[in-house]
Design a protein around this motif. Structure first.
Motif, PDB file in Angstrom:
ATOM      1  N   GLY A 270      68.206 -64.548  18.110  1.00  0.00           N
ATOM      2  CA  GLY A 270      68.632 -64.471  19.496  1.00  0.00           C
ATOM      3  C   GLY A 270      69.148 -65.785  20.055  1.00  0.00           C
ATOM      4  N   LYS A 271      69.905 -66.516  19.248  1.00  0.00           N
ATOM      5  CA  LYS A 271      70.439 -67.823  19.658  1.00  0.00           C
ATOM      6  C   LYS A 271      71.933 -67.708  19.960  1.00  0.00           C
ATOM      7  N   GLN A 272      72.450 -68.720  20.622  1.00  0.00           N
ATOM      8  CA  GLN A 272      73.876 -68.785  20.916  1.00  0.00           C
ATOM      9  C   GLN A 272      74.629 -69.645  19.907  1.00  0.00           C
ATOM     10  N   SER A 273      73.911 -70.535  19.244  1.00  0.00           N
ATOM     11  CA  SER A 273      74.534 -71.433  18.275  1.00  0.00           C
ATOM     12  C   SER A 273      73.480 -71.863  17.266  1.00  0.00           C
TER      13      SER A 273
ATOM     14  N   SER B 109      78.748 -73.834  16.628  1.00  0.00           N
ATOM     15  CA  SER B 109      78.920 -72.922  17.752  1.00  0.00           C
ATOM     16  C   SER B 109      79.663 -71.675  17.287  1.00  0.00           C
ATOM     17  N   LYS B 110      79.768 -70.710  18.171  1.00  0.00           N
ATOM     18  CA  LYS B 110      80.547 -69.515  17.852  1.00  0.00           C
ATOM     19  C   LYS B 110      81.990 -69.882  17.580  1.00  0.00           C
TER      20      LYS B 110
ATOM     21  N   THR C 266      86.936 -61.722  22.650  1.00  0.00           N
ATOM     22  CA  THR C 266      87.753 -62.941  22.778  1.00  0.00           C
ATOM     23  C   THR C 266      89.221 -62.621  22.553  1.00  0.00           C
TER      24      THR C 266
ATOM     25  N   THR D 217      72.061 -66.301  14.632  1.00  0.00           N
ATOM     26  CA  THR D 217      72.150 -66.053  16.078  1.00  0.00           C
ATOM     27  C   THR D 217      71.701 -64.641  16.423  1.00  0.00           C
TER      28      THR D 217
ATOM     29  N   ASP E 236      64.657 -72.977  12.801  1.00  0.00           N
ATOM     30  CA  ASP E 236      65.717 -73.755  13.445  1.00  0.00           C
ATOM     31  C   ASP E 236      66.101 -74.961  12.594  1.00  0.00           C
TER      32      ASP E 236
ATOM     33  N   ARG F 209      69.567 -58.344  11.929  1.00  0.00           N
ATOM     34  CA  ARG F 209      70.198 -59.184  12.946  1.00  0.00           C
ATOM     35  C   ARG F 209      70.603 -58.390  14.191  1.00  0.00           C
TER      36      ARG F 209
END
Length: 518
Positions: free
Chosen positions: A228-231, A237-238, A415, A224, A174, A467
């Motif tokens: 397994g992360k979101q950001s 961020s995405k 999106t 990610t 991280d 990934r």
């Protein structure tokens, strides 16, 4: 085209810099205090940081990860154990020492540069100063990303170490990825947004805003996915990653070469090769033959000789060491009409070389070799005064625009599906040279499949598998066979990480811990 690399040779004083150079004062070198004075000094120091991109051989992540994936076996000669170890995840003392040394030397050079750039008198030329700082931050992020993917748990060093500080424990992934993303976002703000068509030929290979944005997208998707992360912490961020990738697609001036096979010298038809620095290369590592047989120059593309057909010249292809023999499963997986197969893979049988090809001591022979970047028997190094062992000179496109399109499709899926579809269509239309092979995009799996064929044997597949999950990687890489040479079983306990070199662990005074499974 190769002006930056010519400077590598001219700037020998810095090209070999290391701790000894910076802490002693031999008569033929300057001390650190005396060096960082002028913009020329700063540029030479920056070139020294770039030059580590060219340190190849066993330290090249492109080759080692290709062999570790389901795309290729180890190959080489029957006595060449190193490539076999990557193929089968077999422990071997110091197998990855070259990579570890390469990247930490490179990071050290970036850190020295960033620490001392403030001493340079740019005479109010803030644009040049900012560009140099942006390039150094891009390079540090690039080097750390390779290190973090390979080894997972690595020391995070952002300034030159002082005596007594050498035993640095491993940082959490991280922390490392947060630093990578931070460096890239700072680089994006500092680097020039020069469209590809306006880049002077002598500046090909230098980092741009577009290269930093594309790398940020790649880093985000890998981190990610694998973790397994979101950001990436609070840094990226995405939405940030998507904005960066969209900027490259819409504003960089980069684009697809019209025919896939024209991307590579070995597969292009006569007079249709797009060139060493074409519009598709968002970040292209530069090589040259101008080391002229001096292996210490480290300016040639060493991977090329390693993957060439072992010890023989066949048709347009020049000789090499036969590493990374291609898995027939990859060749067979291409759909009929997909031009990428014949442009990516040499088929001894399909190209009519069966009667000429001699297996010799080729290990794990499949009759398939990597065509992308294989040496060719036209303007080969010997013809230009060099040596085929050290001086192959085809540039390696580390980030291609097609990759950026597929990253865009992946980030837009769910999106803006219409945009995601458009990006996928561009890649497939080129591959088949028509619009009849389009598929309706409904899932990420389709994008990953497209990446497999578009980016085959370019060093991306292994990381794309990981990934998606260790179980996905194992399902793809496992190769049950009654022939022991080809019986491959991915060891899930390693989580896909490479072994930290034993010499580094031994030198670390107990601060480095080996990765699980090794």
């Amino acid at each position: 085209m190769k002006k930056l690399l010519l400077i590598f040779i001219a700037a020998g004083m810095l090209a070999s810099c290391g701790k000894d150079f910076l802490e002693t004062a031999p008569k033929d070198r300057k001390t650190i205090e005396a060096f960082y004075k002028t913009p020329k000094d700063a540029f030479e120091a920056l070139v020294a940081a770039y030059s580590m991109l060219n340190v190849d051989g066993y330290g090249n992540i492109w080759l080692s990860s290709t062999i570790a994936s389901d795309e290729a076996f180890g190959g080489g000669g029957n006595a060449d154990n190193g490539w076999l170890q990557w193929d089968k995840s077999i422990p071997r003392n110091d197998l990855n020492a070259e990579a570890w040394n390469k990247y930490y030397t490179a990071i050290y050079r970036c850190n020295i540069f960033l620490q001392n750039i403030g001493s340079v008198d740019f005479k109010n030329d803030t644009a040049t100063r900012d560009r140099y700082i942006g390039e150094a931050k891009f390079l540090r992020a690039y080097y750390y990303f390779d290190l973090a993917r390979m080894f997972g748990n690595v020391p995070l060093i952002t300034k030159p170490l002082q005596p007594g500080d050498y035993y640095i424990p491993q940082a959490t992934p991280d922390s490392v990825y947060t630093q990578i993303a931070t460096d890239l976002k700072e680089a994006i703000a500092l680097l020039p947004a020069t469209q590809f068509s306006a880049i002077p030929s002598g500046e090909y290979g230098r980092a741009t805003k577009w290269a930093a944005e594309a790398l940020l997208g790649r880093v985000f998707l890998y981190y990610t996915g694998y973790y397994g992360k979101q950001s990436i912490g609070a840094v990226t961020s995405k939405a940030d990653a998507l904005s960066a990738v969209e900027d490259v697609i819409n504003n960089s001036g980069h684009g697809l070469v019209s025919k896939f096979n024209n991307l590579f010298r070995a597969s292009a038809t006569t007079n249709e090769y797009a060139g060493q620095n074409n519009q598709e290369g968002v970040f292209t590592i530069q090589y040259t033959y101008l080391g002229l047989g001096d292996q210490n120059q480290q300016n040639g593309n060493r991977v090329q000789v390693m993957i060439g057909i072992r010890s023989q010249v066949l048709g347009p292809y020049y000789k090499g060491w036969g590493a990374a023999t291609v898995n027939p499963k990859l060749y067979d997986a291409y759909a009929p009409g997909d031009t990428r197969r014949s442009a990516s893979i040499i088929s001894i049988d399909a190209e009519g070389y069966s009667s000429q090809y001699v297996v010799g001591d080729q290990a794990q022979n499949t009759n398939f070799f990597i065509k992308k970047y294989t040496p060719v028997n036209d303007k080969k190094p010997e013809d230009l005064g060099g040596n085929f062992q050290w001086d192959n000179y085809d540039n390696y496109v580390a980030i291609r625009f097609a990759d950026v399109l597929l990253m865009g499709a992946e980030l837009q899926l769910g999106t803006n599906n219409a945009k995601a579809q458009q990006y996928l269509d561009q890649v497939r239309d080129r591959a088949f040279q028509d619009q009849l092979h389009r598929v309706v995009l409904t899932s990420k799996d389709q994008i990953m499949t497209e990446r497999r064929f578009e980016l085959a044997l370019e060093g991306q597949r292994y990381w794309d598998l990981l990934r998606q999950g260790v179980s996905v990687a194992k399902a793809a890489i496992d190769n049950p066979s009654t022939d022991a040479a080809f019986n491959i079983s991915f060891r899930s306990e390693t989580k896909g990480l490479f072994a930290i070199p034993e010499t580094q662990i031994n030198l670390s005074n107990g601060t480095l811990v080996q990765n699980t499974g090794w």
